[in-house]
Motif scaffolding. Structure first.
Motif, PDB file in Angstrom:
ATOM      1  N   PHE A 202      28.571  44.142  31.401  1.00  0.00           N
ATOM      2  CA  PHE A 202      29.010  45.011  32.882  1.00  0.00           C
ATOM      3  C   PHE A 202      30.712  45.271  32.168  1.00  0.00           C
ATOM      4  N   GLU A 203      31.306  44.493  31.270  1.00  0.00           N
ATOM      5  CA  GLU A 203      32.597  45.361  30.558  1.00  0.00           C
ATOM      6  C   GLU A 203      32.219  46.247  29.147  1.00  0.00           C
ATOM      7  N   ARG A 204      30.826  46.097  28.639  1.00  0.00           N
ATOM      8  CA  ARG A 204      30.830  46.948  27.571  1.00  0.00           C
ATOM      9  C   ARG A 204      30.181  48.251  28.614  1.00  0.00           C
ATOM     10  N   MET A 205      30.154  48.214  29.704  1.00  0.00           N
ATOM     11  CA  MET A 205      29.415  49.357  30.286  1.00  0.00           C
ATOM     12  C   MET A 205      30.619  50.073  30.898  1.00  0.00           C
ATOM     13  N   GLY A 206      31.720  49.158  31.307  1.00  0.00           N
ATOM     14  CA  GLY A 206      33.087  49.495  31.563  1.00  0.00           C
ATOM     15  C   GLY A 206      33.716  49.263  31.955  1.00  0.00           C
ATOM     16  N   PHE A 207      33.087  48.319  32.958  1.00  0.00           N
ATOM     17  CA  PHE A 207      34.361  47.832  33.676  1.00  0.00           C
ATOM     18  C   PHE A 207      35.396  47.458  33.556  1.00  0.00           C
ATOM     19  N   THR A 208      36.566  47.382  34.012  1.00  0.00           N
ATOM     20  CA  THR A 208      37.494  46.633  33.574  1.00  0.00           C
ATOM     21  C   THR A 208      37.873  45.075  34.085  1.00  0.00           C
ATOM     22  N   ARG A 209      37.296  44.989  35.393  1.00  0.00           N
ATOM     23  CA  ARG A 209      36.642  43.257  35.776  1.00  0.00           C
ATOM     24  C   ARG A 209      35.565  43.080  36.033  1.00  0.00           C
TER      25      ARG A 209
ATOM     26  N   GLN B 223      41.236  35.939  46.607  1.00  0.00           N
ATOM     27  CA  GLN B 223      42.538  36.493  45.971  1.00  0.00           C
ATOM     28  C   GLN B 223      42.628  36.438  44.666  1.00  0.00           C
ATOM     29  N   GLU B 224      41.806  36.105  44.046  1.00  0.00           N
ATOM     30  CA  GLU B 224      41.587  36.505  42.552  1.00  0.00           C
ATOM     31  C   GLU B 224      41.488  37.256  42.068  1.00  0.00           C
ATOM     32  N   ALA B 225      40.824  38.611  42.786  1.00  0.00           N
ATOM     33  CA  ALA B 225      40.969  39.928  42.875  1.00  0.00           C
ATOM     34  C   ALA B 225      42.227  41.134  43.459  1.00  0.00           C
ATOM     35  N   ILE B 226      42.388  40.090  44.309  1.00  0.00           N
ATOM     36  CA  ILE B 226      43.477  41.217  44.621  1.00  0.00           C
ATOM     37  C   ILE B 226      44.144  41.275  43.483  1.00  0.00           C
ATOM     38  N   ASP B 227      44.950  39.050  43.517  1.00  0.00           N
ATOM     39  CA  ASP B 227      46.000  38.956  41.772  1.00  0.00           C
ATOM     40  C   ASP B 227      45.246  40.422  40.402  1.00  0.00           C
ATOM     41  N   ALA B 228      43.828  40.172  40.210  1.00  0.00           N
ATOM     42  CA  ALA B 228      43.964  41.364  38.635  1.00  0.00           C
ATOM     43  C   ALA B 228      44.137  42.454  39.355  1.00  0.00           C
ATOM     44  N   LEU B 229      44.249  43.457  40.469  1.00  0.00           N
ATOM     45  CA  LEU B 229      44.892  44.250  40.614  1.00  0.00           C
ATOM     46  C   LEU B 229      46.184  44.467  40.975  1.00  0.00           C
ATOM     47  N   CYS B 230      46.899  43.567  41.833  1.00  0.00           N
ATOM     48  CA  CYS B 230      48.064  43.683  41.550  1.00  0.00           C
ATOM     49  C   CYS B 230      48.810  43.682  39.729  1.00  0.00           C
ATOM     50  N   LEU B 231      47.853  42.610  38.614  1.00  0.00           N
ATOM     51  CA  LEU B 231      48.307  43.268  38.028  1.00  0.00           C
ATOM     52  C   LEU B 231      48.234  44.668  37.247  1.00  0.00           C
ATOM     53  N   ASP B 232      46.380  44.531  36.945  1.00  0.00           N
ATOM     54  CA  ASP B 232      46.393  46.076  36.845  1.00  0.00           C
ATOM     55  C   ASP B 232      46.852  47.300  37.246  1.00  0.00           C
ATOM     56  N   LEU B 233      47.265  47.391  38.235  1.00  0.00           N
ATOM     57  CA  LEU B 233      47.896  48.304  38.895  1.00  0.00           C
ATOM     58  C   LEU B 233      49.424  48.225  38.896  1.00  0.00           C
ATOM     59  N   ASP B 234      49.913  46.886  38.089  1.00  0.00           N
ATOM     60  CA  ASP B 234      51.372  46.965  38.377  1.00  0.00           C
ATOM     61  C   ASP B 234      52.332  46.941  39.417  1.00  0.00           C
ATOM     62  N   VAL B 235      51.372  45.786  40.507  1.00  0.00           N
ATOM     63  CA  VAL B 235      52.188  46.173  41.524  1.00  0.00           C
ATOM     64  C   VAL B 235      53.173  44.864  41.852  1.00  0.00           C
ATOM     65  N   SER B 236      54.882  45.427  42.182  1.00  0.00           N
ATOM     66  CA  SER B 236      55.563  45.154  41.609  1.00  0.00           C
ATOM     67  C   SER B 236      55.167  43.446  42.790  1.00  0.00           C
TER      68      SER B 236
END
Length: 151
Positions: free
Chosen positions: A106-113, A122-135
């Motif tokens: 799925f990463e080869r298909m283009g998915f970021t995570r 919470q794992e997805a939320i943490d990844a979103l905050c990291l990827d979207l640079d949420v302070s």
């Protein structure tokens, strides 16, 4: 300013529990969630991302046919000049024995995570905050979610 995420279940999949839990967890974490529901086409994800000026797209699939449902998805996003993080999670492949290979596919298909069906919201939320640079300031008041998404 809240970040907007598009959430839905792709293809013919009708499993709604996972996205309902994710919708609640993401909303509680301060995200503006556009929940497309189940049996959502690729075109509906793209149209919603454009219409809502989305910051990320989260795709769920629990019935094991995500690879077929997501073929060409990133080409559709690119053709509409959408360059944003894309996440996918759930039971992505029938007989999913080797999770690392499924994730890499799925990463080869283009998915970021890529997340399995046992991932805590919470794992997805943490990844979103990291990827979207949420302070950290933007995250204040968001409580970790202890809800488990399983099939």
């Amino acid at each position: 300013m809240p970040r907007t995420v598009i959430l839905g279940v792709i293809g013919s999949d009708a499993h709604v529990v996972g996205i309902t839990i994710l919708d609640q967890a993401l909303s509680a974490a301060g995200f503006d969630v556009v929940n497309l529901g189940v049996q959502t086409s690729q075109a509906e994800f793209v149209d919603a991302a454009k219409a809502h000026d989305a910051d990320a797209v989260l795709v769920s699939s629990l019935y094991g046919h995500a690879e077929q449902d997501c073929r060409g998805f990133h080409d559709r996003l690119a053709s509409d000049s959408l360059d944003l993080p894309t996440y996918i999670g759930g039971n992505l492949a029938v007989g999913q024995d080797d999770w690392d290979e499924t994730r890499r596919r799925f990463e080869r298909m283009g998915f970021t995570r890529v997340f399995d069906s046992e991932t805590e919201p919470q794992e997805a939320i943490d990844a979103l905050c990291l990827d979207l640079d949420v302070s950290a300031t933007e995250r204040e008041g968001s409580e970790p979610q202890s809800i488990r998404v399983t099939t």
